[in-house]
Design an enzyme around this catalytic site. Structure first.
Site, PDB file in Angstrom:
ATOM      1  N   TRP A  68      16.907  43.826  50.394  1.00 44.72           N
ATOM      2  CA  TRP A  68      18.350  43.749  50.617  1.00 44.72           C
ATOM      3  C   TRP A  68      18.717  42.360  51.098  1.00 44.72           C
ATOM      4  O   TRP A  68      17.874  41.601  51.573  1.00 44.72           O
ATOM      5  CB  TRP A  68      18.879  44.849  51.543  1.00 44.72           C
ATOM      6  CG  TRP A  68      18.192  45.094  52.869  1.00 44.72           C
ATOM      7  CD1 TRP A  68      17.064  44.490  53.350  1.00 44.72           C
ATOM      8  CD2 TRP A  68      18.593  46.044  53.874  1.00 44.72           C
ATOM      9  NE1 TRP A  68      16.731  44.999  54.581  1.00 44.72           N
ATOM     10  CE2 TRP A  68      17.659  45.947  54.927  1.00 44.72           C
ATOM     11  CE3 TRP A  68      19.636  46.945  53.992  1.00 44.72           C
ATOM     12  CZ2 TRP A  68      17.748  46.741  56.088  1.00 44.72           C
ATOM     13  CZ3 TRP A  68      19.712  47.727  55.147  1.00 44.72           C
ATOM     14  CH2 TRP A  68      18.783  47.616  56.168  1.00 44.72           C
ATOM     15  N   ASN A  69      20.009  42.011  50.904  1.00 43.62           N
ATOM     16  CA  ASN A  69      20.493  40.665  51.213  1.00 43.62           C
ATOM     17  C   ASN A  69      21.656  40.713  52.185  1.00 43.62           C
ATOM     18  O   ASN A  69      22.358  41.718  52.288  1.00 43.62           O
ATOM     19  CB  ASN A  69      20.995  39.978  49.941  1.00 43.62           C
ATOM     20  CG  ASN A  69      19.933  39.854  48.886  1.00 43.62           C
ATOM     21  OD1 ASN A  69      18.889  39.273  49.129  1.00 43.62           O
ATOM     22  ND2 ASN A  69      20.175  40.412  47.721  1.00 43.62           N
TER      23      ASN A  69
ATOM     24  N   HIS B 178      38.648  35.882  48.708  1.00 43.66           N
ATOM     25  CA  HIS B 178      39.213  35.500  47.408  1.00 43.66           C
ATOM     26  C   HIS B 178      38.201  34.673  46.615  1.00 43.66           C
ATOM     27  O   HIS B 178      38.432  33.514  46.280  1.00 43.66           O
ATOM     28  CB  HIS B 178      40.530  34.751  47.612  1.00 43.66           C
ATOM     29  CG  HIS B 178      41.560  35.599  48.321  1.00 43.66           C
ATOM     30  ND1 HIS B 178      42.667  36.103  47.687  1.00 43.66           N
ATOM     31  CD2 HIS B 178      41.606  36.057  49.588  1.00 43.66           C
ATOM     32  CE1 HIS B 178      43.371  36.834  48.549  1.00 43.66           C
ATOM     33  NE2 HIS B 178      42.749  36.818  49.714  1.00 43.66           N
TER      34      HIS B 178
ATOM     35  N   HIS C  72      38.594  38.762  41.824  1.00 40.80           N
ATOM     36  CA  HIS C  72      39.051  39.346  43.098  1.00 40.80           C
ATOM     37  C   HIS C  72      40.479  39.853  43.028  1.00 40.80           C
ATOM     38  O   HIS C  72      41.230  39.537  42.102  1.00 40.80           O
ATOM     39  CB  HIS C  72      38.871  38.341  44.246  1.00 40.80           C
ATOM     40  CG  HIS C  72      39.861  37.223  44.253  1.00 40.80           C
ATOM     41  ND1 HIS C  72      39.652  36.042  43.602  1.00 40.80           N
ATOM     42  CD2 HIS C  72      41.078  37.106  44.855  1.00 40.80           C
ATOM     43  CE1 HIS C  72      40.684  35.245  43.796  1.00 40.80           C
ATOM     44  NE2 HIS C  72      41.585  35.878  44.552  1.00 40.80           N
TER      45      HIS C  72
ATOM     46  N   ASP D  25      44.188  40.380  44.977  1.00 36.44           N
ATOM     47  CA  ASP D  25      45.116  39.846  45.980  1.00 36.44           C
ATOM     48  C   ASP D  25      46.023  40.980  46.448  1.00 36.44           C
ATOM     49  O   ASP D  25      46.771  41.562  45.642  1.00 36.44           O
ATOM     50  CB  ASP D  25      46.037  38.769  45.381  1.00 36.44           C
ATOM     51  CG  ASP D  25      45.333  37.468  45.029  1.00 36.44           C
ATOM     52  OD1 ASP D  25      44.195  37.226  45.472  1.00 36.44           O
ATOM     53  OD2 ASP D  25      45.957  36.664  44.302  1.00 36.44           O
TER      54      ASP D  25
ATOM     55  N   HIS E  19      48.373  39.143  51.574  1.00 34.92           N
ATOM     56  CA  HIS E  19      47.802  37.806  51.365  1.00 34.92           C
ATOM     57  C   HIS E  19      48.881  36.729  51.519  1.00 34.92           C
ATOM     58  O   HIS E  19      48.590  35.607  51.952  1.00 34.92           O
ATOM     59  CB  HIS E  19      47.177  37.740  49.974  1.00 34.92           C
ATOM     60  CG  HIS E  19      46.631  36.409  49.568  1.00 34.92           C
ATOM     61  ND1 HIS E  19      45.881  35.613  50.398  1.00 34.92           N
ATOM     62  CD2 HIS E  19      46.714  35.743  48.385  1.00 34.92           C
ATOM     63  CE1 HIS E  19      45.535  34.523  49.748  1.00 34.92           C
ATOM     64  NE2 HIS E  19      46.030  34.560  48.539  1.00 34.92           N
TER      65      HIS E  19
ATOM     66  N   HIS F 166      52.485  34.101  43.563  1.00 38.40           N
ATOM     67  CA  HIS F 166      52.100  34.752  44.831  1.00 38.40           C
ATOM     68  C   HIS F 166      53.348  35.130  45.630  1.00 38.40           C
ATOM     69  O   HIS F 166      53.468  36.253  46.128  1.00 38.40           O
ATOM     70  CB  HIS F 166      51.228  33.815  45.681  1.00 38.40           C
ATOM     71  CG  HIS F 166      49.792  33.732  45.244  1.00 38.40           C
ATOM     72  ND1 HIS F 166      49.376  32.947  44.196  1.00 38.40           N
ATOM     73  CD2 HIS F 166      48.675  34.324  45.723  1.00 38.40           C
ATOM     74  CE1 HIS F 166      48.054  33.055  44.066  1.00 38.40           C
ATOM     75  NE2 HIS F 166      47.607  33.890  44.977  1.00 38.40           N
TER      76      HIS F 166
HETATM   77  C1  23J Z   1      45.653  30.503  48.939  1.00 39.78           C
HETATM   78  C2  23J Z   1      46.567  29.518  48.663  1.00 39.78           C
HETATM   79  C3  23J Z   1      46.923  29.270  47.360  1.00 39.78           C
HETATM   80  C4  23J Z   1      46.367  30.032  46.351  1.00 39.78           C
HETATM   81  C5  23J Z   1      45.430  31.045  46.632  1.00 39.78           C
HETATM   82  C6  23J Z   1      45.080  31.247  47.931  1.00 39.78           C
HETATM   83  C7  23J Z   1      44.840  31.865  45.547  1.00 39.78           C
HETATM   84  O1  23J Z   1      44.919  31.575  44.399  1.00 39.78           O
HETATM   85  C8  23J Z   1      44.198  33.162  45.845  1.00 39.78           C
HETATM   86  O2  23J Z   1      42.993  33.325  45.672  1.00 39.78           O
HETATM   87  O3  23J Z   1      44.914  34.079  46.228  1.00 39.78           O
HETATM   88  S1  23J Z   1      46.834  29.716  44.692  1.00 39.78           S
HETATM   89 MN    MN Z   2      43.340  35.482  45.744  1.00 43.54          MN
END
Ligand code: 23J
Ligand code: MN
Length: 261
Positions: free
Chosen positions: A62-63, A70, A74, A76, A80, A209
């Site tokens: 195991w590790n 992220h 992944h 979001d 976030h 986002h």
């Molecule tokens: C934090 C700031 C900007 C971005 C992101 C994260 C991601 O793309 C993410 O992985 O959610 S653009």
């Molecule tokens: Mn992300």
């Protein structure tokens, strides 16, 4: 037992349906997004053996892993982003599991991206897609097919120039259209994040986002194998780890689709 589940299993067994893995391998070489140096950065994956059938554990392997939430393929969660911070059920451990499953609408913009790596999806483009394939249903995963995942070298995948990264994404009006006019679950992309490479310079910065998470919608980044999906008809299951207060999580994204070719 429900007939549709009996039939699902029968068609998986006989190959009329197949499971397509939309997930990139996750390892120390997995590329992570670079932000301007004034911001804190997210570490990629590091891995350490706890035991491997040795004196530390004679019968087991195991590790230990350490990674940013992220990293690689992944999820979001709305929390976030600051625009999603006060939305109910906005984090990895509180989103109802029902919301991880939905029909996929795959919008193919590979031709546009081939000549313009900064291509942004617009509402007009989405409506032209709908004229051909039908209206995007409520609760859909909208997947932007760019073939960006075929850039297997991290350098060309991140595509950072002197003026920042160049990769495709969404015009803010497209994100708003999908969130408010179509009530999608979220969007999925083949690039390292759900915003375009140049989106840090947009107004507002990172409009996808900002808009999606402000509407309680999700993101899926670093998907692959979107070229194996039909424009409509597949079902996507994208369930993040149940990280307490988690803002996102690496995950295995699966699509169930009609067999093709
Ligand atoms: C934090 C700031 C900007 C971005 C992101 C994260 C991601 O793309 C993410 O992985 O959610 S653009
Ligand atoms: Mn992300």
């Amino acid at each position: 037992m429900s007939n549709v589940l009996t039939q699902l299993i029968a068609e998986l067994v006989d190959g009329r349906l197949q499971v397509v893995d939309l997930t990139q391998p996750l390892g120390p070489a997995t590329p992570v997004i670079g932000l301007p140096p004034i911001f804190a950065s997210s570490p990629g994956l590091s891995m350490e053996v706890i035991s491997r059938y040795d004196e530390r554990g004679p019968g087991w392997y195991w590790n230990k892993i350490e990674l940013g939430e992220h990293t690689g393929t992944h999820f979001d969660a709305p929390v976030h982003w600051i625009t999603g911070k006060d939305i109910p059920d906005n984090r990895c451990d509180t989103i109802p599991a029902r919301r991880f499953v939905g029909p996929a609408c795959v919008i193919d913009v590979t031709q546009e991206v081939a000549t313009n790596p900064d291509f942004l999806l617009t509402p007009e483009y989405i409506q032209a897609w709908e004229a051909q394939y039908g209206r995007i249903p409520v609760g859909a995963w909208v997947l932007l097919r760019t073939d960006w995942s075929k850039r297997s070298d991290p350098e060309t995948f991140l595509n950072v120039g002197p003026d920042g990264a160049h990769s495709p994404g969404f015009h803010q009006s497209a994100s708003a259209f999908l969130a408010h006019e179509r009530d999608v679950l979220g969007v999925g992309v083949e690039t390292v994040g759900t915003d375009a490479g140049q989106a840090g310079t947009f107004d507002p910065p990172f409009p996808n986002h900002t808009t999606m998470h402000g509407a309680g919608k999700f993101g899926l980044a670093s998907l692959c194998n979107l070229d194996q999906l039909p424009p409509t008809g597949a079902v996507v299951i994208a369930a993040p780890l149940k990280i307490v207060d988690g803002s996102g999580s690496p995950l295995r994204v699966l699509a169930i689709t009609q067999h093709h070719r």
